[in-house]
Structures are given as C-alpha cells and as structure tokens.
Design a protein around this motif. Structure first.
Motif, PDB file in Angstrom:
ATOM      1  N   ILE A 419     -51.820   2.227  -0.037  1.00  0.00           N
ATOM      2  CA  ILE A 419     -52.734   2.195  -1.179  1.00  0.00           C
ATOM      3  C   ILE A 419     -54.091   1.661  -0.744  1.00  0.00           C
ATOM      4  N   LEU A 420     -54.096   0.592   0.053  1.00  0.00           N
ATOM      5  CA  LEU A 420     -55.359   0.042   0.549  1.00  0.00           C
ATOM      6  C   LEU A 420     -56.055   1.021   1.491  1.00  0.00           C
ATOM      7  N   SER A 421     -55.251   1.788   2.254  1.00  0.00           N
ATOM      8  CA  SER A 421     -55.814   2.719   3.244  1.00  0.00           C
ATOM      9  C   SER A 421     -56.449   3.947   2.614  1.00  0.00           C
ATOM     10  N   PHE A 422     -56.050   4.290   1.391  1.00  0.00           N
ATOM     11  CA  PHE A 422     -56.582   5.492   0.754  1.00  0.00           C
ATOM     12  C   PHE A 422     -58.112   5.491   0.747  1.00  0.00           C
ATOM     13  N   SER A 423     -58.703   4.345   0.403  1.00  0.00           N
ATOM     14  CA  SER A 423     -60.165   4.270   0.325  1.00  0.00           C
ATOM     15  C   SER A 423     -60.794   4.562   1.682  1.00  0.00           C
ATOM     16  N   TYR A 424     -60.156   4.086   2.760  1.00  0.00           N
ATOM     17  CA  TYR A 424     -60.673   4.363   4.099  1.00  0.00           C
ATOM     18  C   TYR A 424     -60.516   5.839   4.455  1.00  0.00           C
ATOM     19  N   HIS A 425     -59.323   6.396   4.233  1.00  0.00           N
ATOM     20  CA  HIS A 425     -59.073   7.789   4.606  1.00  0.00           C
ATOM     21  C   HIS A 425     -59.958   8.763   3.829  1.00  0.00           C
ATOM     22  N   HIS A 426     -60.359   8.380   2.614  1.00  0.00           N
ATOM     23  CA  HIS A 426     -61.160   9.270   1.787  1.00  0.00           C
ATOM     24  C   HIS A 426     -62.634   9.266   2.173  1.00  0.00           C
ATOM     25  N   LEU A 427     -63.021   8.373   3.077  1.00  0.00           N
ATOM     26  CA  LEU A 427     -64.428   8.281   3.475  1.00  0.00           C
ATOM     27  C   LEU A 427     -64.866   9.513   4.250  1.00  0.00           C
ATOM     28  N   PRO A 428     -66.131   9.926   4.095  1.00  0.00           N
ATOM     29  CA  PRO A 428     -66.662  10.946   5.012  1.00  0.00           C
ATOM     30  C   PRO A 428     -66.704  10.372   6.426  1.00  0.00           C
ATOM     31  N   TYR A 429     -66.683  11.259   7.421  1.00  0.00           N
ATOM     32  CA  TYR A 429     -66.520  10.804   8.802  1.00  0.00           C
ATOM     33  C   TYR A 429     -67.589   9.802   9.221  1.00  0.00           C
ATOM     34  N   ARG A 481     -67.722   2.572  -3.495  1.00  0.00           N
ATOM     35  CA  ARG A 481     -66.358   3.090  -3.360  1.00  0.00           C
ATOM     36  C   ARG A 481     -65.310   1.981  -3.504  1.00  0.00           C
ATOM     37  N   SER A 482     -65.749   0.794  -3.882  1.00  0.00           N
ATOM     38  CA  SER A 482     -64.859  -0.358  -4.085  1.00  0.00           C
ATOM     39  C   SER A 482     -64.110  -0.722  -2.815  1.00  0.00           C
ATOM     40  N   LEU A 483     -64.694  -0.415  -1.673  1.00  0.00           N
ATOM     41  CA  LEU A 483     -64.090  -0.771  -0.398  1.00  0.00           C
ATOM     42  C   LEU A 483     -64.682  -2.073   0.127  1.00  0.00           C
ATOM     43  N   VAL A 484     -65.983  -2.259  -0.079  1.00  0.00           N
ATOM     44  CA  VAL A 484     -66.696  -3.448   0.376  1.00  0.00           C
ATOM     45  C   VAL A 484     -67.110  -4.281  -0.831  1.00  0.00           C
ATOM     46  N   GLN A 485     -66.960  -5.593  -0.703  1.00  0.00           N
ATOM     47  CA  GLN A 485     -67.334  -6.517  -1.769  1.00  0.00           C
ATOM     48  C   GLN A 485     -68.631  -7.226  -1.399  1.00  0.00           C
ATOM     49  N   VAL A 486     -69.494  -7.418  -2.377  1.00  0.00           N
ATOM     50  CA  VAL A 486     -70.715  -8.196  -2.180  1.00  0.00           C
ATOM     51  C   VAL A 486     -70.358  -9.664  -2.383  1.00  0.00           C
ATOM     52  N   SER A 487     -70.565 -10.489  -1.363  1.00  0.00           N
ATOM     53  CA  SER A 487     -70.203 -11.902  -1.462  1.00  0.00           C
ATOM     54  C   SER A 487     -71.390 -12.785  -1.833  1.00  0.00           C
ATOM     55  N   ARG A 488     -72.617 -12.348  -1.499  1.00  0.00           N
ATOM     56  CA  ARG A 488     -73.825 -13.083  -1.900  1.00  0.00           C
ATOM     57  C   ARG A 488     -74.912 -12.086  -2.216  1.00  0.00           C
ATOM     58  N   VAL A 489     -75.760 -12.425  -3.184  1.00  0.00           N
ATOM     59  CA  VAL A 489     -76.865 -11.547  -3.545  1.00  0.00           C
ATOM     60  C   VAL A 489     -78.177 -12.298  -3.417  1.00  0.00           C
ATOM     61  N   CYS A 490     -79.246 -11.554  -3.183  1.00  0.00           N
ATOM     62  CA  CYS A 490     -80.583 -12.131  -3.154  1.00  0.00           C
ATOM     63  C   CYS A 490     -81.069 -12.334  -4.588  1.00  0.00           C
ATOM     64  N   ILE A 491     -82.214 -12.958  -4.732  1.00  0.00           N
ATOM     65  CA  ILE A 491     -82.763 -13.232  -6.049  1.00  0.00           C
ATOM     66  C   ILE A 491     -83.019 -11.949  -6.833  1.00  0.00           C
ATOM     67  N   ASP A 492     -83.296 -10.844  -6.120  1.00  0.00           N
ATOM     68  CA  ASP A 492     -83.580  -9.576  -6.787  1.00  0.00           C
ATOM     69  C   ASP A 492     -82.333  -8.735  -7.015  1.00  0.00           C
ATOM     70  N   GLY A 493     -81.161  -9.297  -6.729  1.00  0.00           N
ATOM     71  CA  GLY A 493     -79.910  -8.579  -6.986  1.00  0.00           C
ATOM     72  C   GLY A 493     -79.404  -7.754  -5.828  1.00  0.00           C
ATOM     73  N   LYS A 494     -80.178  -7.641  -4.754  1.00  0.00           N
ATOM     74  CA  LYS A 494     -79.732  -6.881  -3.590  1.00  0.00           C
ATOM     75  C   LYS A 494     -78.643  -7.653  -2.847  1.00  0.00           C
ATOM     76  N   ALA A 495     -77.723  -6.899  -2.248  1.00  0.00           N
ATOM     77  CA  ALA A 495     -76.642  -7.530  -1.498  1.00  0.00           C
ATOM     78  C   ALA A 495     -77.211  -8.285  -0.304  1.00  0.00           C
ATOM     79  N   ARG A 496     -76.777  -9.542  -0.142  1.00  0.00           N
ATOM     80  CA  ARG A 496     -77.233 -10.360   0.977  1.00  0.00           C
ATOM     81  C   ARG A 496     -76.167 -10.473   2.054  1.00  0.00           C
ATOM     82  N   SER A 497     -74.922 -10.644   1.647  1.00  0.00           N
ATOM     83  CA  SER A 497     -73.808 -10.636   2.593  1.00  0.00           C
ATOM     84  C   SER A 497     -72.633  -9.933   1.937  1.00  0.00           C
ATOM     85  N   CYS A 498     -71.704  -9.457   2.753  1.00  0.00           N
ATOM     86  CA  CYS A 498     -70.618  -8.643   2.216  1.00  0.00           C
ATOM     87  C   CYS A 498     -69.353  -8.858   3.046  1.00  0.00           C
TER      88      CYS A 498
END
Length: 933
Positions: A419-429, A481-498
């Motif tokens: 189930i966890l692997s589905f997201s990886y296998h569905h990725l474009p190359y 694709r709900s594969l990567v989680q954003v762990s910190r965001v910048c003040i403007d809402g952009k992902a800072r770390s993941c």
C-alpha cells in the motif's frame, strides 16, 4: 526503478550526441544513436514490468533477472559516458600554452577509448534485447497464465469496506463533517458538488468514505447511490456500467437492457436519463489519474443536487474537478497520539483481558506507536502482528529493531508495504529517483534537496525555467501526491524542509538498496555492490571501507559522525573518480584534501558545519562545480582560482560567532578578491565581505545578472552608489541582505531608482538615516528587517500598504521617537518585531490594523512601562514576547490582581526574556490555560 535508470541513461546518450565538448567521430556518433534506439525499445517493456510489480507485488524470477541485467547494463553505459567525459575534462585542464603540442599528440586517446566502449555497449544491449525476445517477455498474454497460477494478493483496501463501526477509531469528527457536506452542501442552489478526501496511503480514506456512505442520514437523503472502486487501471466504459448498475440496485430496479453492449457515449446518455430529477450520491474510491473527472463528469447531471465523493492520494485529482463544479477538499490527518494508542491496544492486545497493555511493554509499545506516526493501516498491521507474539519484552524489542526487514518478509506487513509502495510505483520515471532520495535523508532542507537533484542530473531542463524552478515543480508534485510531507514552512508558506513517513522511508531505502541506487554503510553492515551509485555513511566508516575499492560511487553522504578517519579521505582519491556529490555536512574534519581538485566531475561540495579553514588551490579545477556550501565552517579567504568555476550557481558562506553578543560583527562572510564577475551563472552569493574587494568587487557584481540571492557585509558609505548601480542590473533578484562595516558607516541606498521588481526578502543592517524611497514600490516584498538604523521618523505609513508583507522588524536605534502609532494597513502582516527602541514610551495599535498578526516581539525598550494600547484588537495574536523590559513593566499574570492584569484571552503564549541576541534566555514563560492566562 529499472525504467527510471534506462531513461536516465538515454538522456545522457542524447546529451553526449549533442555535446560540443565530446566531439565524437561520425561512426561513433552513429553507434551511440543505435544504442539509444535499442534502449528506447527496451524501455517500454520495463515500464510494463514495473507496472505489474506495482499491482501484483511480485515479478516472475526470469523477468526479475532480466530487469537486473538491464539495470546493470544501463549503469555500465553511464560509467562509460562519465569516464569519457572525465577524460575530456582532464585534457581541457591541461590545455595550457605549454601543453598544446602534448595534447595534440594525445587527443585521439579518448576517441579510441570511447569507440571500443561503444562497441561493448552495443554488444551488451543487443544480447539483452535478444534474451528478451528469446524468452518472450514482450508478450503480455503469456503473463496471464502465470498470474492464474499464483496466489492472489490480499488487498487490504477491500477489507476497509467491511470494518465494523466499533472497530473504527478517530474518524468521528471527519465523518460528521463529510456527512454534513453531503447532505447540506456548500451552495445555495441545487447544483452538483464534489467532496474529495485527500491523504497518503494507509491513512484510512476508504474506511472513512464507507462509513459516511453507509450512514442512514445519507441513505435517506438521496434517491440513488453508487460505490465505485477505481484504482490505477480502469476503463471508463466499465466504470459507467458499474455506476448505472449500482444506481438501479440501490432503487431495486432492473438494469436497462443492452447496458453491457453500449459504448461510452451511449452509457453517458443513459446515465443522464436515469438521474434526471433524482438526487444522487456516488463515491469514486482510490482515484489516481488527473483526467478521471473529465472522462466521467458528463454522465453526472449538474442540476439536481448530486454529490460526488472522491478518495485520492493526489491533490491535482481534486483540483481538476474545480473546472466544472464546487469542490470541498478534506485533508485527512493522521490519528492523534491518544487515538493511535487506543487503536494499537485494540489490535495488539485484543486477546488480553480487557485489552490493556502490560506495564512492562508500555514504554516500547509507545515507541512502536510513535514509529507508525498516526497511520491507521500501519498501527493495525503492526498491532495485528504483535497480537500473535508472546507478550515478552525481549521478543518485542527484537521485532521492533528488525522492523525494516520485517516490512519486506513478514506476511502480516507485506500488505502495508505494498500500500505504501503504490505511491512510488505510480510516479512518472523522472520522479522515481527523486523519491528514492528520501530513503537517504530522514529530513532535509528543500533548497538543499533540489540542489542535490540537479547535481545528480535528475532534473530535466525546461524552456523558460531554471533548473531550480523545475526542481521546485518536482518537489511540489511529490507533495501533492501525498508521498512527501512538509515538515517546516517559510513565512510565505513555501516548503522549507520535508520528509516522508518513517515506514515509507524504510520502504524507499530498501528499494534503493535493491536497485543499487544507494548503499547504507552502518556498523551492522551489508553487502556492498561495486555498481552502487550512492554511499550513505551512518557510522564510523573505518572498518567497512576495506570493501569499497574502485567503486562507481557518484555521491557520498554522512550522518552521525563523531570521528572521521583520514583513511576514508585517502580512499576518495582514485577510487571515487566519478564523484558528483560530496556532502561533508557535520563531519568533524579539519581540512579538505588537496586531491579534491582531481574530482573533475564534482558538482556539489558541502563543508557546512565542519572545521575546515582553507580551500586548496586545486578547487579551481572543479569546473563542473555548481554548488559550494561553506556555511558555518571556518573558511574565510577564498582562493583566487574560484574565478574558474564558470558553472557555479550557488555559493553560500557565512559564519556566526555565538560566543559574542548580537552585534554588527557577530556574523561574518568570506573574502573574495578578484574575478567574481566571471561567475555569471551564479544565482546565490552570500555572504561576501565588500571591504576586501572594494569598489572593483561592487562593480563586478553588476555582471551577475542571474543572481536570485545576494548578501554583502562590511560595506562602506562610499559604496552605496556603485552598489545601487549593480543591483539595478539584477533583474531576477529575490533576496538582498546588506550590512555596513561599522556603526559609523552610513548605509545610503537612495540612488537605487528602479529596484528589481521580484525582491521578496530585504535585510538592511547599518546606520540608515532615511528609508529608501524605493522600498514602498516593492510589491512582492514578504519580509523586511531594518537593523541599527538611525531613522528619526516612523516608517509605518510608508510601509503599511505593501500588499504581501508578512514580517516586519526594526532593531537597534531603529526609532528614537516617544510614540509609535499603528493607525492603518499591514493587512497581511503575521510577525512584528520592535527591538531596542530606546526612546519609545508609548505603543498604540488601532482597531483593524494588522488583523492577521500572530507574533509580536517588543524590546529592549527601557522607556516602555505600559502594555501596548489596543493590543486586544489583535484577534489572531498567539505569541507575545517581551525582551529585557524595565522593572516597572507589568509582569503580573494574576487575574485577581486588577492593577497589572492585562490579559488578552486569545493569546496562547506570553514570554519574558533577557539578553536579546544569540545568548537570549527566557526566565519567565506564561502559557494560557483554557484560553486565558
């Protein structure tokens, strides 16, 4: 993964064919083209093989062997290309005036080598293709018989449809919200609406949707209903037929005659006719394709309050529906700790008296639950496995320690893994290699990640965009694709770390090791294969390095290093000649080996948080270097030969002396003397000390037209005019930080008449006597900080209408007035920091000003003896911090003491601290209880 490797090699072959440096002969170029074409034909089968593995979870042994051979052949071709490019690069390094004749004699040698290797490549690929045809791997029909003979995989998503209400934990709030959306809707008109349940695999989307769908209130509200499982592969006609059948079944009516023979258009017409004047609800479970809605929407009328629920892992699936109807997206969250513990106990101790965790297992059980990170499927799977084990601490500890291998081999957990692997296998190359990088890093800065992807060659160029912008698109797609989680965001809402979920990281790490993408070198050890591309060192490498000789490693990463043997640095020399990434971050090394200049193909070098003091002169040989990270290391003077690094895109260097108080000198940059104007590919340059290069350095900056971020220190008063002239040429500049040499050097930037329009971050440090007139013109400005200025008048009116300003800070002599009055504007401001306003005795905030402010910091302000007037108007304020305030300033938090009680109910944290700067310490912290202090 094999398809991804082959595609990567195909792109390298194309680059080789069009390269002006390679200068291949006509015959060799023709042979290379043939190899490329053969690999293209093999690629289509690899894509099919990867898809079958994703669905079935297994691959026929003969196919698996053939795929491994293809991957190894691709790696061989990659090595041959890189070795040829290395040879060419070495020749270019030696082509000085005195070496021209020698080079002319030797110049045919690389051609001879590549010619022989191309012949070997062609033979290798031809043999693989012949083997592929000999065994009939290209016949998808031959796989049908094999699938019928295998035991079908139990898909836990099916079981999700039959979970009893009493077994479901933590979905009550989400269930009620979705029921309300289905029944009540959002629009005032009787129009079709879509509710999308979005989240990563294993989060319980199907379970939640089924509990909503089966609810009596929902069933009573609609005339007909249908539940359709879509998944990754489907035919639109089959979905339409199933939908019509279920609509009829829900009303106990006969299915329209001829439905099985209808084409897509006829099925759409039949569905619309059937649903006329009916309120309907239909659930499309497990949708993966963005264009799904475009294929199905015309079968569902828009004028009779229809409700469509979609469960998906992919945000773009939900967004695509917005083109023709209202969409409510419900982001399904992991279970909170208390609910996760409840679910775990239900599963792990289901056969125990009262289902209670034994005391001796409680600490380890809590650690196991934390490892699952609120993912219901993981909790249920691991808990179910543990329910079959004896309740003995040593046995549980052993299983927990070997959880990584258990995910692959234990039948209780293989469904979770798939189930966890589905997201990886569905990725474009092109995203698969990017995703495997998360097996290396538990968490990583987004900027660093994208720079590494670029150095690895994972990011493909797009017309009109920089590689960094394309890399951001890749990361955004992985997040959506709900594969990567954003762990910190910048003040403007952009992902800072993941990061990725811990268990998904285990899956990606194992896939990476199986495909030779990466080898994790740890004290426990594992077999190292010579074709491995990346080496991640998670322990002292002294013992294990014996096995790494003449490897084809492209990247080296290090973690958790307390000591670093010199033997490893010596191993790099010669054995890692094709190295592209050398990441020494946090490694306790004191010097960089001189032979680093022999790593001609190196693109990424990080010495961040090391003890290295000097760069060798040979650094100038790294003419492919794109990123040089010297942050928080001890390097101060940069060799003049850096001007040879014409491909350098990111140069970061600054050092903070945390042993001193916050001052003009507690942070320093590096000395660069000449030649900075040659580095015209630079996008990031910070921090450089301007007093060493003088006016020539300031003027040379005007040649760096691609700069996005610039940091300059130790400016003198007379530098202002030339600096403004250079900045005006930087049309892409987004971040600017400048500071003066001392508090006696006035920072004059008034002559900057037309600033770069994309500036988003601006930091001015020094005796600024008046606010530059161009700052209010910066319509994209997000963050503004002004330190050590000598402003006499309040700049608030000039700044209050900046449309995107989110953070504003003044400090050290920024304002000597008696009163500071916020009268209007600052509509989006979230953070306000007012520091060291020595003359300030009154702060007034009018109602309606700064409506979104969340954090307010004040002080040191020795004359401010009253709480800011109007602070209660800041309805979104959560954190209020006072730094080194006078003794008279009220600190009493007792609501029974009317004299000093000034509580604002919605504030969550009030902090009093002293010593503003790096050694700041909080000595009083007041946290609100029940929304009041």
């Amino acid at each position: 993964m094999a398809e991804s490797v082959v595609c990567f090699v195909i792109e390298k072959l194309v680059s080789l064919l069009i390269s002006t440096e390679a200068k291949l002969s006509r015959d060799v170029r023709k042979e290379v083209g043939c190899i490329r074409d053969e690999l293209e034909s093999i690629r289509s089968f690899l894509k099919d093989a990867d898809a079958k593995e994703a669905v079935e979870g297994e691959m026929d042994d003969s196919i698996k062997t053939w795929v491994r051979q293809v991957r190894e052949a691709a790696y061989y071709i990659e090595d041959a290309i890189d070795e040829y490019l290395l040879c060419i690069t070495r020749h270019h390094q030696d082509r000085g005036f005195l070496h021209k004749i020698t080079w002319l004699v030797k110049k045919m040698k690389p051609q001879d080598e590549i010619a022989s290797k191309v012949e070997a490549m062609k033979t290798l690929v031809s043999e693989i293709k012949a083997r592929h045809e000999r065994y009939g791997f290209n016949s998808s029909e031959q796989g049908q018989g094999r699938r019928e003979m295998t035991v079908p995989w139990h898909d836990p998503r099916v079981a999700s449809l039959f979970i009893e209400e009493a077994e479901v934990v933590g979905v009550e709030s989400a269930r009620d919200e979705l029921i309300n959306w289905l029944v009540e809707g959002a629009s005032k008109h009787e129009r079709r609406e879509v509710i999308s349940v979005l989240g990563m695999g294993g989060l319980g989307k199907t379970t939640l949707a089924k509990k909503v769908y089966d609810n009596q209130k929902v069933m009573a509200h609609f005339d007909c209903c249908a539940w359709i499982t879509v998944s990754q592969s489907y035919h639109v006609e089959d979905l339409l037929r199933m939908m019509i059948r279920q609509f009829c079944k829900s009303r106990k009516e006969y299915i329209p005659e001829g439905t099985d023979q209808m084409d897509q258009e006829s099925l759409i017409v039949k569905s619309r006719e059937y649903l006329r004047q009916k309120r309907y609800v239909v659930v499309f479970d497990d949708v993966w394709k963005v264009d799904f809605w475009g294929a199905i929407e015309h079968a569902l009328p828009d004028d009779n309050a229809g409700r469509i629920m979609i469960t998906t892992r992919i945000k773009d699936v939900a967004d695509f529906c917005k083109k023709s109807c209202f969409v409510h997206v419900h982001h399904l969250q992991p279970l909170p700790p208390n609910k996760a513990w409840e679910l775990f106990c239900r599963k792990a101790f289901q056969f125990e008296p009262e289902g209670i965790c034994p005391e001796e297992l409680e600490e380890l059980s809590l650690e196991i639950v934390r490892k699952c990170e609120g993912l219901p499927l993981a909790i249920v799977s691991v808990g179910g496995l543990l329910s079959t084990k004896d309740k003995i601490l040593s046995g549980w500890q052993k299983l927990y320690s070997s959880l990584s291998s258990e995910l692959e081999s234990n039948p209780h957990l293989t469904s979770l893994t798939r189930i966890l692997s589905f997201s990886y296998h569905h990725l474009p190359y092109y995203l698969k290699s990017c995703a495997l990088y998360f097996g290396i890093f538990p968490s990583i800065s987004c900027i660093r990640l994208i720079q590494l992807w670029i150095a690895e060659g994972f990011v493909k160029s797009k017309k009109g965009k920089t590689l960094e912008e394309v890399g951001e698109e890749y990361l955004t797609e992985l997040i959506h694709r709900s594969l990567v989680q954003v762990s910190r965001v910048c003040i403007d809402g952009k992902a800072r770390s993941c990061r990725v979920h811990d268990l998904l990281r285990e899956v990606l790490l194992r896939k990476g090791m199986e495909s030779s993408f990466c080898h994790m070198l740890s004290e426990h050890g594992s077999n190292f294969t010579p074709i491995t591309r990346r080496l991640s060192i998670d322990s002292s490498p002294s013992d294990a390095l014996v096995s790494i000789q003449q490897s084809h490693i492209r990247s080296v990463f290090t973690f958790n290093q307390e000591e670093w043997p010199e033997s490893f640095l010596n191993t790099l020399n010669g054995n890692f000649k094709l190295l592209k990434v050398l990441d020494f971050e946090d490694v306790p090394i004191n010097q960089l080996p001189k032979y680093v200049g022999d790593l001609y193909l190196l693109k990424y070098l990080s010495l961040r948080h090391t003890k290295v003091k000097f760069l060798p002169e040979s650094i100038g040989n790294l003419q492919n270097l794109e990123t040089l990270d010297l942050r928080h290391c001890l390097v101060y003077e940069i060799p003049a030969k850096i001007n040879k690094l014409l491909k350098l895109r990111h140069f970061s260097a600054h050092y903070c002396d945390y042993s001193t108080n916050f001052s003009m000198t507690y942070e320093r940059g590096v000395k660069i003397h000449d030649g900075i104007g040659c580095l015209q590919a630079l996008q990031k340059l910070y921090h450089v000390e301007a007093n060493h290069g003088g006016i020539n350095l300031i003027k040379a900056l005007g040649k760096l037209r691609q700069l996005r971020r610039l940091g300059l220190k130790n400016l003198k008063s007379e530098d202002g005019g030339d600096l403004c002239a250079s900045i005006e040429k930087m049309n892409h500049l987004e971040s600017l930080e400048v500071s003066t040499l001392s508090e006696d050097e006035v920072l004059d930037l008034q002559s900057l008449s037309t600033p770069p329009k994309f500036i988003r971050f601006l930091y001015l440090k020094g005796p600024l006597e008046q606010l530059p007139s161009w700052i209010p013109q910066l319509q994209q400005l997000v963050k503004l900080r002004i330190f050590w200025s000598r402003l006499r008048d309040s700049p608030l009116k000039a700044l209050q209408n900046l449309p995107h300003l989110l953070e504003l800070g003044f400090s050290y002599k920024a304002y000597d007035g008696v009163q500071l009055h916020f009268e209007g504007g600052f509509e989006k401001l979230r953070v306000l920091k007012l520091k060291d306003l020595k003359g300030l005795s009154s702060l007034i905030i009018d109602n309606g000003v700064m409506p979104d402010l969340q954090e307010l910091q004040i002080g040191p302000s020795p004359q401010l003896k009253e709480v800011p007037s109007g602070i209660h108007h800041l309805r979104n304020l959560t954190t209020l911090r006072f730094v080194d305030m006078p003794k008279e300033f009220p600190r009493n938090m007792d609501p029974n003491d009317g004299q000093h009680y000034w509580v604002v109910e919605h504030i969550k944290y009030v902090l009093f601290s002293y010593k503003f700067g790096p050694r700041c310490g909080v000595f009083e912290t007041h946290t609100l209880r029940d929304s009041s202090l």
